[in-house]
Enzyme design. Structure first.
Site, mmCIF file in Angstrom:
data_model
loop_
_atom_site.group_PDB
_atom_site.id
_atom_site.type_symbol
_atom_site.label_atom_id
_atom_site.label_comp_id
_atom_site.label_asym_id
_atom_site.label_seq_id
_atom_site.Cartn_x
_atom_site.Cartn_y
_atom_site.Cartn_z
ATOM 1 N N GLU A 100 28.186 1.257 20.723
ATOM 2 C CA GLU A 100 27.435 0.017 20.562
ATOM 3 C C GLU A 100 27.033 -0.191 19.105
ATOM 4 O O GLU A 100 27.093 -1.310 18.588
ATOM 5 C CB GLU A 100 26.175 0.032 21.436
ATOM 6 C CG GLU A 100 26.447 0.220 22.908
ATOM 7 C CD GLU A 100 26.408 1.676 23.373
ATOM 8 O OE1 GLU A 100 25.904 1.923 24.469
ATOM 9 O OE2 GLU A 100 26.878 2.581 22.620
ATOM 10 N N CYS A 142 22.201 4.361 25.129
ATOM 11 C CA CYS A 142 21.137 5.323 24.828
ATOM 12 C C CYS A 142 19.962 4.585 24.179
ATOM 13 O O CYS A 142 20.057 3.391 23.851
ATOM 14 C CB CYS A 142 21.656 6.428 23.914
ATOM 15 S SG CYS A 142 21.970 5.910 22.209
ATOM 16 N N CYS A 152 20.767 3.009 20.774
ATOM 17 C CA CYS A 152 21.595 1.804 20.893
ATOM 18 C C CYS A 152 20.800 0.629 21.437
ATOM 19 O O CYS A 152 21.020 -0.514 21.031
ATOM 20 C CB CYS A 152 22.811 2.079 21.764
ATOM 21 S SG CYS A 152 24.023 3.102 20.899
ATOM 22 N N GLU A 156 32.362 10.699 16.709
ATOM 23 C CA GLU A 156 31.597 11.932 16.529
ATOM 24 C C GLU A 156 31.933 12.588 15.200
ATOM 25 O O GLU A 156 32.988 12.337 14.603
ATOM 26 C CB GLU A 156 31.886 12.897 17.678
ATOM 27 C CG GLU A 156 31.377 12.384 19.003
ATOM 28 C CD GLU A 156 31.657 13.310 20.165
ATOM 29 O OE1 GLU A 156 31.173 13.008 21.263
ATOM 30 O OE2 GLU A 156 32.357 14.339 19.996
ATOM 31 N N ASN A 172 32.793 5.216 20.190
ATOM 32 C CA ASN A 172 31.984 6.259 19.574
ATOM 33 C C ASN A 172 32.826 7.074 18.592
ATOM 34 O O ASN A 172 34.031 7.218 18.740
ATOM 35 C CB ASN A 172 31.286 7.141 20.610
ATOM 36 C CG ASN A 172 32.188 7.832 21.594
ATOM 37 O OD1 ASN A 172 33.159 7.271 22.087
ATOM 38 N ND2 ASN A 172 31.865 9.080 21.908
ATOM 39 N N CYS A 179 27.378 5.905 17.953
ATOM 40 C CA CYS A 179 27.646 5.413 19.302
ATOM 41 C C CYS A 179 28.510 4.159 19.236
ATOM 42 O O CYS A 179 28.509 3.428 18.236
ATOM 43 C CB CYS A 179 26.338 5.092 20.002
ATOM 44 S SG CYS A 179 25.267 6.517 20.261
#
Length: 153
Positions: A56, A97, A100, A45, A43, A54
């Site tokens: 993935e 999530c 993803c 940010e 990930n 993310c």
């Protein structure tokens, strides 16, 4: 062929490269490709939060950039709160999530397969395995727009 434990280990190693200064929650993902190779992501940010990526999504975008979107066979994802040294911790499994799951569905439909998704913990041996179709039933994707899977190869 890479086994599930090696795939989880690759995701765990990728999480060490997470850029997560805001949430302090590191996530790593690993994709098993048709030829047995691995593509990883962590990930990333951003101070404006909404621009964060993310793990993935990073991994799938990397596979796509290499022309290998339809080669993804399995996925592993792990995550956990970062300790003082930036290492992910915790024994609870982490699931992709919703965003993803949709990104993984795009790859799955383009590759013409239902991906296996291994959700592991940052520490320990806990792993729960799902088919992507279990995580995102009745998914909307390329097939709904009349786009056929890409031929393998």
């Amino acid at each position: 062929m890479t086994d599930r434990n090696a795939l989880i280990a690759a995701a765990r190693a990728a999480a060490l490269h997470a850029h997560a200064p805001y949430s302090r929650f590191a996530v790593g993902a690993a994709l098993l490709m048709r030829d047995g190779s691995l593509v990883t992501g962590a990930n990333f940010e951003n101070a404006s939060y909404g621009l964060s990526l993310c793990a993935e999504t990073v991994a799938v975008a990397s596979a796509s950039a290499a022309g290998r979107l339809n080669d993804i066979v399995e996925v592993a994802v792990i995550g956990g709160m970062m300790d003082a040294h930036g290492t992910p911790t915790g024994t609870g499994t982490v699931n992709p999530c919703g965003r993803c799951r949709q990104v993984l569905n795009e790859a799955a439909q383009m590759g013409g397969r239902d991906l296996m998704v291994h959700c592991g913990a940052a520490e320990g041996d806990a792993v729960v395995t799902y088919r992507l179709s279990e995580l995102l039933p009745d998914a909307f994707g390329p097939a709904d727009l009349g786009i056929a899977p890409r031929p393998a190869g």
